[in-house]
Design an enzyme around this catalytic site. Sequence first.
Site, PDB file in Angstrom:
ATOM      1  N   HIS A   1     -53.481 -13.769   5.718  1.00 34.02           N
ATOM      2  CA  HIS A   1     -52.878 -12.764   6.596  1.00 34.02           C
ATOM      3  C   HIS A   1     -51.693 -12.087   5.897  1.00 34.02           C
ATOM      4  O   HIS A   1     -51.630 -10.861   5.796  1.00 34.02           O
ATOM      5  CB  HIS A   1     -52.425 -13.451   7.899  1.00 34.02           C
ATOM      6  CG  HIS A   1     -51.754 -12.536   8.873  1.00 34.02           C
ATOM      7  ND1 HIS A   1     -52.382 -12.071  10.007  1.00 34.02           N
ATOM      8  CD2 HIS A   1     -50.510 -12.003   8.902  1.00 34.02           C
ATOM      9  CE1 HIS A   1     -51.560 -11.294  10.676  1.00 34.02           C
ATOM     10  NE2 HIS A   1     -50.402 -11.231  10.034  1.00 34.02           N
ATOM     11  N   GLU A   2     -50.767 -12.895   5.392  1.00 29.78           N
ATOM     12  CA  GLU A   2     -49.571 -12.322   4.767  1.00 29.78           C
ATOM     13  C   GLU A   2     -49.933 -11.581   3.481  1.00 29.78           C
ATOM     14  O   GLU A   2     -49.333 -10.558   3.160  1.00 29.78           O
ATOM     15  CB  GLU A   2     -48.520 -13.408   4.498  1.00 29.78           C
ATOM     16  CG  GLU A   2     -48.014 -14.131   5.757  1.00 29.78           C
ATOM     17  CD  GLU A   2     -47.537 -13.201   6.868  1.00 29.78           C
ATOM     18  OE1 GLU A   2     -47.113 -12.063   6.564  1.00 29.78           O
ATOM     19  OE2 GLU A   2     -47.613 -13.594   8.050  1.00 29.78           O
TER      20      GLU A   2
ATOM     21  N   HIS B   1     -50.888  -8.086   4.426  1.00 36.58           N
ATOM     22  CA  HIS B   1     -49.711  -7.212   4.550  1.00 36.58           C
ATOM     23  C   HIS B   1     -49.214  -6.828   3.156  1.00 36.58           C
ATOM     24  O   HIS B   1     -48.835  -5.685   2.912  1.00 36.58           O
ATOM     25  CB  HIS B   1     -48.572  -7.942   5.275  1.00 36.58           C
ATOM     26  CG  HIS B   1     -48.732  -8.031   6.761  1.00 36.58           C
ATOM     27  ND1 HIS B   1     -48.949  -6.926   7.556  1.00 36.58           N
ATOM     28  CD2 HIS B   1     -48.661  -9.098   7.611  1.00 36.58           C
ATOM     29  CE1 HIS B   1     -49.015  -7.315   8.831  1.00 36.58           C
ATOM     30  NE2 HIS B   1     -48.855  -8.627   8.886  1.00 36.58           N
TER      31      HIS B   1
ATOM     32  N   HIS C   1     -51.147  -4.081   1.515  1.00 37.67           N
ATOM     33  CA  HIS C   1     -50.816  -2.794   2.147  1.00 37.67           C
ATOM     34  C   HIS C   1     -49.540  -2.227   1.513  1.00 37.67           C
ATOM     35  O   HIS C   1     -49.442  -1.039   1.231  1.00 37.67           O
ATOM     36  CB  HIS C   1     -50.607  -3.048   3.648  1.00 37.67           C
ATOM     37  CG  HIS C   1     -50.810  -1.840   4.517  1.00 37.67           C
ATOM     38  ND1 HIS C   1     -50.519  -1.855   5.862  1.00 37.67           N
ATOM     39  CD2 HIS C   1     -51.274  -0.597   4.260  1.00 37.67           C
ATOM     40  CE1 HIS C   1     -50.797  -0.670   6.383  1.00 37.67           C
ATOM     41  NE2 HIS C   1     -51.250   0.102   5.430  1.00 37.67           N
TER      42      HIS C   1
HETATM   43 ZN    ZN Z   1     -48.836  -9.931  10.560  1.00 38.92          ZN
END
Ligand code: ZN
Length: 682
Positions: free
Chosen positions: A469-470, A473, A476
């Site tokens: 998940h991290e 990010h 991105h």
């Molecule tokens: Zn998040």
Amino acid sequence: MTDINPLLTMQGLPPFATIRAEHVVPAVEEVLAQARATTAAVTAAGGTSWESLAQPLEEMQHRLGRIWSPVEHLHAVADETSLREAHDACLPRLTDFWTELGQNAALYRAYRALRDGPEYQRLDPVRQRIVDEALKDFHLAGVDLPPARRERFRAISTELATLGSRFAQNVLDATHGWTVHLTDAQRLAGLPETARALARQCAVQRGLEGWVLTLDAPAYLPVLTHARDRCLREEMYEAYATRASEQGPQAGRWDNGPAIAAILALRHELARLVGFESYAELSLAKKMARSTSDVMAFLTDLAARARPVAERELAELEAYAHRRDGIGSLEAWDVPYYAERLREERYALSQEELRPYFPLPRVLEGLFGIAERLFGVHVRPLQGIETWHPDISFYEVRDAAGELRGEFYLDPYARAHKRGGAWMGACIGRARTRERLWHPVAYLVCNFAPPVDDHPSLLTHQEVITLFHEFGHGLHHLLTRVDYPSAAGINGVAWDAVELPSQLMENWCWEPEALALFARHHETGAPLPAAMVERLRAARNFHSGLQIVRQLEFALFDFRLHLEYDPARGGRVLETLERVRDEVAVVRPPEYSRFAHGFTHVFAGGYAAGYYSYKWAEVLSADAFTRFEEEGVLNGSTGRAYLASILEQGGGRHPMDLFVTFRGRTPRIDALLRHNGLQPAC
Ligand code: ZN
């Protein structure tokens, strides 16, 4: 000899080993003075072109971010008193600066002239969007109000900041204000060893015999999930559910009731000042969702689909608790406990059993390998980079052409003076300044168990998901092609769309094809057995109906509270919550429960009239993943399409346009329903 302030002289990566608390305030004051001088010079020169107006302000924003980021970061990962004081001393200075900038009428007029002038049409869409969004921000900061109302706006903003921090402080004090002291080991029956050790440690710290349980999550959650002692669960549930309220064992000591009433009234007044019907409408001004009715329709539709499933799950759980322990009426403090027993029985799989298959070094190799296959990027560790702790590693990310796209620090392990949880933070954002192109640098921070003896850090499957998940990010932030700080990476991305890249990455943690790349036993090297993969996947949707209706209860409560506020009748907090529960909840908490009084996301964080964002972004990420399901979960050309249409674009275009570019159509809810085991839409 003059002292050199490393925060002001640094050229590239922050010199973490030399930054000291005493550097912070002078550096922030200096950079704020420079920023004010830039603003004054820009307005005095009367420039209304991109180069004379927006570009200097973008560069100013870049410099501010570059200096403040290491301070904020060190405060989170290497906290000590003098640094915390320096950090806290800077917060009001920064808030004042941003408020002043938002209400700078001369700047606002200059941006309007840029938007209305001939140059605007020649700007690329990213820069046009930056100008449009800047104008919106000025408006939302009250710049175009008559002086008296502008003053009122500013006063409300300050008051709201104070109320929010008091709200959070009350929750914190109430959480730490109550403990239960046990001397009979029998009462701990069922608790995992880690939770017992923590309770023992809490007792030792207080100079007590036996065990002390607190309301902090690492102590509270294991009790609700594992403690066989039903009275203990009930006692802790009551203390937790009444924190910072007029109910329960600490009734009235840190009551957030008055703060909630004041916050709702002021938010409503603020929204009306800048021309909105409600605070919910104001909240949507910067989000992907177009209207309050869209949000309400989305939430109620999802509730209608999830509720029957949740009802079935609860009925089954009630029957199970009755069969197992003769429980006649399943209470709120019984639900997590029996859910966990049922899950263990049905899937015969615990997070602890999976750990040996997820050694951190191999999981990282697998994650980087997946990124390479999907996006063509090579992640490589670099040695000799100055960091804030010996556990930190540093990586560079290059694309297929060998171009350096970004770099990141990885701070994987829990330790003292480090904040809990996991997050991605921006160290440096991509920016093209007059001197050079800055490539992005990120911090990836987790709190995994450190290596013990000669074992590497072993992760649970849930922790593997957190890492993916991290990293999502992080991609991105790192792979953006936008050169302006306002819209590079995650900047300028609507709050209800920013979790798309992170939630999307989680999907690879469930795919057998992807798991095969990294899930291997740390001693034997044996792959995770197919039967375990199957059980893991089967357990994915366990009680998904119950989880969804709970999230929807929070989201609807938050949204309706801000949408339906009526100054003549006040917040009607309990009444709204009751009505929302009538609609969606299947587990009914007891009368004394005061959920709102501890809802920091909404009353002390950025989620006001925005809690729905979690589910909203999940529609996007689930639907985006369907293209990978159709074309191959490790299909490189699908990955490249996603890279080009979403990751590289940052906040440079509207999130709906980006989604449509990638998926070829607007988002559908079907994938979210299917991934959660619910009925697809007709
Ligand atoms: Zn998040």
